[in-house]
Scaffold this active site. Sequence first.
Site, PDB file in Angstrom:
ATOM      1  CG  ASP A  15      -2.128   0.716   1.061  1.00 31.69           C
ATOM      2  OD1 ASP A  15      -2.448   1.189  -0.291  1.00 31.69           O
ATOM      3  OD2 ASP A  15      -3.067   0.758   1.854  1.00 31.69           O
ATOM      4  N   GLY A  16       0.243   2.260  -0.673  1.00 28.88           N
ATOM      5  CA  GLY A  16       1.016   3.501  -0.607  1.00 28.88           C
ATOM      6  C   GLY A  16       1.582   4.055  -1.870  1.00 28.88           C
ATOM      7  CG  HIS A  32       0.677   1.734  -9.421  1.00 31.57           C
ATOM      8  ND1 HIS A  32       0.388   1.330  -8.241  1.00 31.57           N
ATOM      9  CD2 HIS A  32      -0.233   2.164  -9.914  1.00 31.57           C
ATOM     10  CE1 HIS A  32      -0.619   1.517  -7.844  1.00 31.57           C
ATOM     11  NE2 HIS A  32      -1.281   2.191  -8.676  1.00 31.57           N
ATOM     12  CG  LEU A 126       9.991 -17.622  -3.149  1.00 31.43           C
ATOM     13  CD1 LEU A 126       9.701 -17.330  -1.599  1.00 31.43           C
ATOM     14  CD2 LEU A 126      10.334 -16.247  -3.589  1.00 31.43           C
ATOM     15  NE  ARG A 174      -3.378  -1.977   4.142  1.00 32.75           N
ATOM     16  CZ  ARG A 174      -4.629  -1.821   3.777  1.00 32.75           C
ATOM     17  NH1 ARG A 174      -5.385  -2.983   4.191  1.00 32.75           N
ATOM     18  NH2 ARG A 174      -4.933  -1.132   2.790  1.00 32.75           N
TER      19      ARG A 174
END
Length: 238
Positions: A15-16, A32, A126, A174
């Site tokens: 977020d952000g 983004h 992973l 978050r």
Amino acid sequence: MDKSRLPRHVAVIMDGNGRWAGLRGKERVYGHHEGAESVRACSEYAVETGIEYLSFFAFSEENWKRPEAEVTELMHLMAVSILNERPTFRKNNIRFVVIGNRSRLSDALNRDIDLAMEETSGNTGLTLVVFLSYSGKWDIEQAALKFAAAGAPAGRFGDYLATAGIPDPDLLIRTSGEQRISNFMLWQCAYTEFYFTDVLWPDFRKTEFRKALEEYASRERRFGKTGEQVTIETNGSK
Ligand code: FPP
């Protein structure tokens, strides 16, 4: 870093990005793009430390309501990132998985996703999970329909969730100061540890990730039991 206290599955609500770009007088999409670099940095660090599963909430079902230009740009960024990262997946033995309501994605993007998923399906390092057009309520609803259709005895409910086969997250991160789950893995986060930071996602790289892992390592997880029970079980299993 104490490897024995490393989370097996880390999930991230990134977020952000928009605010990060705004602070620099740039368009949201610039944020983004920088956010995609953080995905890369955190994935590299996960490989380095030996985390088994790393999940990113890249696009929620609710995100379809954003302005069309931003949605288009995010989908484009997704396609480009997947194609660009294929050599990295190969090199680092990464298994790439996309989870979500894929019927809402374009055919072209679905083809790119299938290609990357097929190509990496045998990789054993992973597991990198990207949640696209995902929401926790959608997941529970689709699982409930399949569960009911399967009839009793239908096995475990979790086997019908879109995340079947993936362990529940141990740690949910978050960024950007928001402290909510925003319809991410609602069922799967029943016992997940939450880590909130004011850092905006494009600034969340290796140092910040390490801090989150250290904070997680210092916590005691009880799963509804008493601290004493957990201590006995942990010592007994050594
Ligand atoms: C939240 O910031 C971010 C998103 C909704 C998109 C995240 C997607 C990427 C970083 C694309 C790359 C992902 C992968 C897996 C390659 P925001 O726009 O809500 O920021 P704001 O809260 O500051 O407005």
